[in-house]
Design a protein around this motif. Structure first.
Motif, PDB file in Angstrom:
ATOM      1  N   PHE A   4       0.837  -1.187   0.000  1.00  0.00           N
ATOM      2  CA  PHE A   4       0.000   0.000   0.000  1.00  0.00           C
ATOM      3  C   PHE A   4       0.876   1.242   0.000  1.00  0.00           C
ATOM      4  N   ILE A   5       0.600   2.145  -0.949  1.00  0.00           N
ATOM      5  CA  ILE A   5       1.340   3.406  -0.969  1.00  0.00           C
ATOM      6  C   ILE A   5       0.920   4.184   0.272  1.00  0.00           C
ATOM      7  N   GLY A   6       1.882   4.616   1.056  1.00  0.00           N
ATOM      8  CA  GLY A   6       1.554   5.322   2.288  1.00  0.00           C
ATOM      9  C   GLY A   6       1.629   4.432   3.504  1.00  0.00           C
ATOM     10  N   GLY A   7       2.016   3.181   3.334  1.00  0.00           N
ATOM     11  CA  GLY A   7       2.258   2.321   4.483  1.00  0.00           C
ATOM     12  C   GLY A   7       1.033   1.559   4.941  1.00  0.00           C
ATOM     13  N   LYS A   8       1.257   0.679   5.934  1.00  0.00           N
ATOM     14  CA  LYS A   8       0.190  -0.191   6.409  1.00  0.00           C
ATOM     15  C   LYS A   8      -0.161   0.151   7.847  1.00  0.00           C
ATOM     16  N   VAL A   9      -1.379  -0.204   8.251  1.00  0.00           N
ATOM     17  CA  VAL A   9      -1.722  -0.227   9.671  1.00  0.00           C
ATOM     18  C   VAL A   9      -2.300  -1.590   9.983  1.00  0.00           C
TER      19      VAL A   9
ATOM     20  N   TYR B 149      -3.239  -6.695   7.196  1.00  0.00           N
ATOM     21  CA  TYR B 149      -2.945  -5.271   7.262  1.00  0.00           C
ATOM     22  C   TYR B 149      -3.929  -4.463   6.422  1.00  0.00           C
ATOM     23  N   LEU B 150      -4.108  -3.200   6.791  1.00  0.00           N
ATOM     24  CA  LEU B 150      -4.957  -2.300   6.018  1.00  0.00           C
ATOM     25  C   LEU B 150      -4.106  -1.156   5.489  1.00  0.00           C
ATOM     26  N   SER B 151      -4.602  -0.538   4.405  1.00  0.00           N
ATOM     27  CA  SER B 151      -3.881   0.596   3.845  1.00  0.00           C
ATOM     28  C   SER B 151      -4.018   1.786   4.778  1.00  0.00           C
ATOM     29  N   ASN B 152      -2.913   2.473   5.007  1.00  0.00           N
ATOM     30  CA  ASN B 152      -2.920   3.595   5.938  1.00  0.00           C
ATOM     31  C   ASN B 152      -3.596   4.809   5.322  1.00  0.00           C
ATOM     32  N   SER B 153      -3.369   5.030   4.022  1.00  0.00           N
ATOM     33  CA  SER B 153      -3.861   6.255   3.397  1.00  0.00           C
ATOM     34  C   SER B 153      -5.295   6.101   2.905  1.00  0.00           C
ATOM     35  N   SER B 154      -5.839   4.873   2.925  1.00  0.00           N
ATOM     36  CA  SER B 154      -7.151   4.560   2.350  1.00  0.00           C
ATOM     37  C   SER B 154      -7.239   5.016   0.900  1.00  0.00           C
ATOM     38  N   GLU B 155      -6.150   4.850   0.174  1.00  0.00           N
ATOM     39  CA  GLU B 155      -6.132   5.125  -1.273  1.00  0.00           C
ATOM     40  C   GLU B 155      -6.838   3.943  -1.950  1.00  0.00           C
ATOM     41  N   TRP B 156      -7.592   4.198  -3.047  1.00  0.00           N
ATOM     42  CA  TRP B 156      -8.566   3.220  -3.517  1.00  0.00           C
ATOM     43  C   TRP B 156      -7.948   1.897  -3.965  1.00  0.00           C
ATOM     44  N   GLY B 157      -6.797   1.972  -4.612  1.00  0.00           N
ATOM     45  CA  GLY B 157      -6.147   0.726  -5.026  1.00  0.00           C
ATOM     46  C   GLY B 157      -5.855  -0.151  -3.825  1.00  0.00           C
ATOM     47  N   GLY B 158      -5.340   0.486  -2.752  1.00  0.00           N
ATOM     48  CA  GLY B 158      -5.051  -0.245  -1.531  1.00  0.00           C
ATOM     49  C   GLY B 158      -6.321  -0.789  -0.888  1.00  0.00           C
ATOM     50  N   MET B 159      -7.418  -0.027  -0.999  1.00  0.00           N
ATOM     51  CA  MET B 159      -8.664  -0.498  -0.375  1.00  0.00           C
ATOM     52  C   MET B 159      -9.182  -1.739  -1.071  1.00  0.00           C
ATOM     53  N   ILE B 160      -9.004  -1.816  -2.400  1.00  0.00           N
ATOM     54  CA  ILE B 160      -9.396  -3.042  -3.099  1.00  0.00           C
ATOM     55  C   ILE B 160      -8.487  -4.186  -2.665  1.00  0.00           C
ATOM     56  N   GLY B 161      -7.175  -3.880  -2.599  1.00  0.00           N
ATOM     57  CA  GLY B 161      -6.224  -4.924  -2.250  1.00  0.00           C
ATOM     58  C   GLY B 161      -6.438  -5.474  -0.861  1.00  0.00           C
ATOM     59  N   GLN B 162      -6.760  -4.595   0.110  1.00  0.00           N
ATOM     60  CA  GLN B 162      -6.870  -5.065   1.483  1.00  0.00           C
ATOM     61  C   GLN B 162      -8.110  -5.922   1.694  1.00  0.00           C
ATOM     62  N   SER B 163      -9.092  -5.822   0.749  1.00  0.00           N
ATOM     63  CA  SER B 163     -10.341  -6.523   1.000  1.00  0.00           C
ATOM     64  C   SER B 163     -10.423  -7.859   0.284  1.00  0.00           C
ATOM     65  N   ILE B 164      -9.386  -8.245  -0.506  1.00  0.00           N
ATOM     66  CA  ILE B 164      -9.576  -9.469  -1.289  1.00  0.00           C
ATOM     67  C   ILE B 164      -9.650 -10.703  -0.401  1.00  0.00           C
ATOM     68  N   LEU B 165      -9.069 -10.655   0.793  1.00  0.00           N
ATOM     69  CA  LEU B 165      -9.133 -11.828   1.649  1.00  0.00           C
ATOM     70  C   LEU B 165     -10.478 -11.942   2.369  1.00  0.00           C
ATOM     71  N   ASP B 166     -11.220 -10.822   2.412  1.00  0.00           N
ATOM     72  CA  ASP B 166     -12.505 -10.830   3.125  1.00  0.00           C
ATOM     73  C   ASP B 166     -13.684 -10.787   2.188  1.00  0.00           C
ATOM     74  N   MET B 167     -13.447 -10.925   0.874  1.00  0.00           N
ATOM     75  CA  MET B 167     -14.527 -10.586  -0.051  1.00  0.00           C
ATOM     76  C   MET B 167     -15.692 -11.558   0.029  1.00  0.00           C
ATOM     77  N   VAL B 168     -15.459 -12.791   0.484  1.00  0.00           N
ATOM     78  CA  VAL B 168     -16.571 -13.742   0.550  1.00  0.00           C
ATOM     79  C   VAL B 168     -17.489 -13.395   1.711  1.00  0.00           C
ATOM     80  N   HIS B 169     -16.906 -13.031   2.863  1.00  0.00           N
ATOM     81  CA  HIS B 169     -17.728 -12.760   4.034  1.00  0.00           C
ATOM     82  C   HIS B 169     -18.273 -11.346   4.045  1.00  0.00           C
TER      83      HIS B 169
END
Lengths: 300, 301
Positions: free
Chosen positions: B233-238, B249-269
């Motif tokens: 994630f550009i801008g680091g992780k939290v 981990y989640l994207s620190n900056s909540s930039e949209w590319g990172g938001m898609i990336g952080q959710s792929i593991l939870d997309m079913v639930h």
């Protein structure tokens, strides 16, 4: 006269071999990029960050030399040791077959769509172009994730497994190929429609239709032949696009493929071999298309 | 005439939409951050305890993320990072690209085929692989130089790795322009290189430049999504989770590319974590594509 010919032949051979060596150096410089910014210990773990150009040059040299002895070496991947050669070839054939099915499907489907497009009415053409614009804005990853979500939801709702999703044990084919060819089809259809529209206004097409040939004969026999060249000049773009989505697809479908060798393995010469293997089919394809084009279009 | 006006109106509307979103984004970041508390735990009437992420409800129209923050505010907040990161990256890339392509065309013409050969592998290896090689170990970089340096470094690397394709594109366009009759005539009359660039190439290329800029911006946004999939994630992780106990981990900056990336593991639930940022990205790219189309219409006339 003969002497001059021989001389130019030598110069050509020299140029080609310089280019090949340059390619190899360039590939090894990609895979040793890690040493440009990290200092690494003997086990291959990075421990400090900075800018180390001399280290980088050394690493390029070592990688380049090791390329020539890669044939009978071993490597570690996910905690196991493998022989490089039978392993890498198996994975390579699997990955490349997916890529080539996708390319063939892309070309066939987009030819079909742009052929059908010509029989649409004017209003429907504009509507179709609007749909294309929207489809063009969907990134490949969203297509992949959406298809996965759809298959899982269908499974949850009906208990019926439509398609195999993850390639943990067996090789999966169908869904990755569909996902891989979706975005390129949109790209190619857009290019083709634009070129066809330009070509259809040429005078020879008007003449052929006036002579009494049917629209589809003109389209298949005359227009397609002239369009082929401009389409194959875009094949580089399509191949590049497919490669980058192939990496993501193999990662997201957890396929036991070839592309993960590039970022999961800590061995830079192995990754270099992987890059070279990826580039080879593209080079062959371009050369073959160029030959066909030369013979079919220029000579007739 | 009438059609050109339509194109200009559409462009104006898109610009104002962007401006609106940007100002909303800044308001959310600096004006409302303290007034909106993240939702932690909900006790239902049946005595159950629910924990975030929550689905859509009246208080949270798009639901909440895993830390209990309102997802709509998070998305709007992320817009400015997406916008500025991709714009800055594209600007840097274009500046380097224009300088280098002129240098190659005018001063290194003899070794140009060799330079192209050297850059070919860089063209075909996907950009995110180069990024993974150069900037994956974030802890080391943060330990050495701090978090702001990490962001700076990531942006520099993202601009550099998209540079070879752009270079090829620019060289191709310049060569087309250099072969035009009026440029050849001007050169035969004794114009030097700077004159050619300033008076013959640049006025024509200026129009294309804006279209190239938007195309590169789209490419950068797609690259950011690719990086997000690989959990970069550009801008680091939290740390994720309400008290940071989650090991995803989640994207620190909540930039949209990172938001898609952080959710792929939870997309079913929790599918809304994926669907809303995906729709947002599609909308953004669609607007940019429409801009390209209208600009081409204006220039064709």
């Amino acid at each position: 006269m003969k002497k001059g010919l021989a001389k130019s032949l030598y110069i050509n051979i020299l140029k080609v071999s310089i280019k090949i060596i340059l390619l190899l150096i360039s590939v090894s410089s990609i895979t040793s990029l890690r040493s440009l910014v990290y200092l690494r210990d003997s086990a291959g773990f990075s421990h400090s960050f900075g800018f180390y150009p001399i280290n980088f040059l050394k690493e390029i040299f070592i990688t380049f030399i090791r390329l020539f002895s890669i044939y009978d070496s071993k490597f570690f991947y996910m905690g196991k040791e493998y022989d490089v050669f039978p392993y890498i070839i198996d994975k390579y054939i699997y990955t490349m077959s997916i890529l080539f099915y996708a390319i063939i499907i892309t070309i066939l489907v987009s030819f079909l769509i742009s052929y059908v497009f010509h029989f649409f009415s004017k209003r429907f053409k504009r509507l179709f172009e609007g749909i294309l614009l929207i489809m063009d804005s969907i990134p490949d990853i969203i297509i992949i994730l959406a298809s996965q979500l759809l298959v899982i939801r269908l499974y949850q709702a009906t208990g019926f497994k439509v398609l195999q999703l993850y390639g943990l044990r067996d090789n999966v084919y169908l869904l990755p190929i569909i996902c891989l060819s979706f975005v390129p089809i949109v790209m190619v259809v857009k290019i083709m429609i634009k070129i066809f529209e330009e070509e259809i206004e040429e005078q020879y097409v008007e003449f052929a239709i006036a002579k009494g040939l049917s629209r589809s004969t003109v389209f298949i026999k005359h227009v397609v032949r002239n369009v082929i060249k401009s389409i194959f000049s875009h094949i580089g773009l399509i191949y590049w696009y497919m490669l980058s989505s192939l990496f993501v697809i193999e990662y997201l479908f957890q396929m036991q493929g070839f592309t993960s060798l590039l970022y999961r393995v800590n061995d830079s010469s192995l990754s270099s071999v992987a890059i070279i293997l990826i580039l080879i089919p593209f080079g062959l394809m371009r050369a073959a298309f160029f030959r066909i084009y030369e013979r079919r279009v220029l000579n007739e | 005439m009438n059609k050109v006006n339509w194109s200009k109106i559409i462009l104006f509307i898109i610009f104002s939409v962007f401006l609106l979103f940007l100002s909303a984004s800044f308001i959310v970041e600096f004006g409302m951050k303290n007034s909106v508390e993240p939702e932690r735990l909900i006790y239902t009437s049946e005595g159950k305890v629910l924990r975030p992420p929550f689905p859509s409800s009246i208080e949270h129209p798009l639901g909440t993320d895993k830390n209990g923050n309102d997802f709509l505010f998070k998305l709007i907040n992320g817009f400015k990072y997406t916008f500025f990161i991709s714009a800055i990256v594209t600007l840097l890339r274009l500046m380097i690209g224009i300088v280098c392509s002129f240098a190659i065309l005018f001063y290194l013409k003899k070794i140009k085929p060799y330079i192209e050969t050297f850059l070919t592998p860089f063209l075909y290896v996907p950009a995110f692989i180069l990024f993974i090689l150069l900037a994956k170990e974030e802890e080391i970089i943060i330990n050495a130089h701090g978090e702001y340096f990490l962001i700076f470094y990531q942006i520099i690397i993202v601009s550099l790795i998209g540079f070879p394709p752009l270079l090829f594109l620019l060289i191709k366009e310049y060569e087309q322009l250099l072969n035009k009759d009026y440029v050849v005539a001007s050169r035969l009359l004794g114009a030097n290189k700077f004159h050619l660039v300033r008076k013959q190439i640049f006025p024509v290329f200026k129009r294309r430049l804006f279209i190239v800029f938007i195309q590169q911006t789209i490419a950068t946004i797609i690259l950011l999504i690719h990086l997000g999939v690989f959990q970069i994630f550009i801008g680091g992780k939290v740390k994720g989770g309400i008290i940071g106990e989650d090991n995803k981990y989640l994207s620190n900056s909540s930039e949209w590319g990172g938001m898609i990336g952080q959710s792929i593991l939870d997309m079913v639930h929790f599918p809304w974590l994926l669907i809303y940022p995906a729709l947002a990205v599609i909308g953004l790219i669609l607007l940019l594509n429409i801009m390209i189309m209208q600009l081409e219409k204006i220039y064709d006339r």
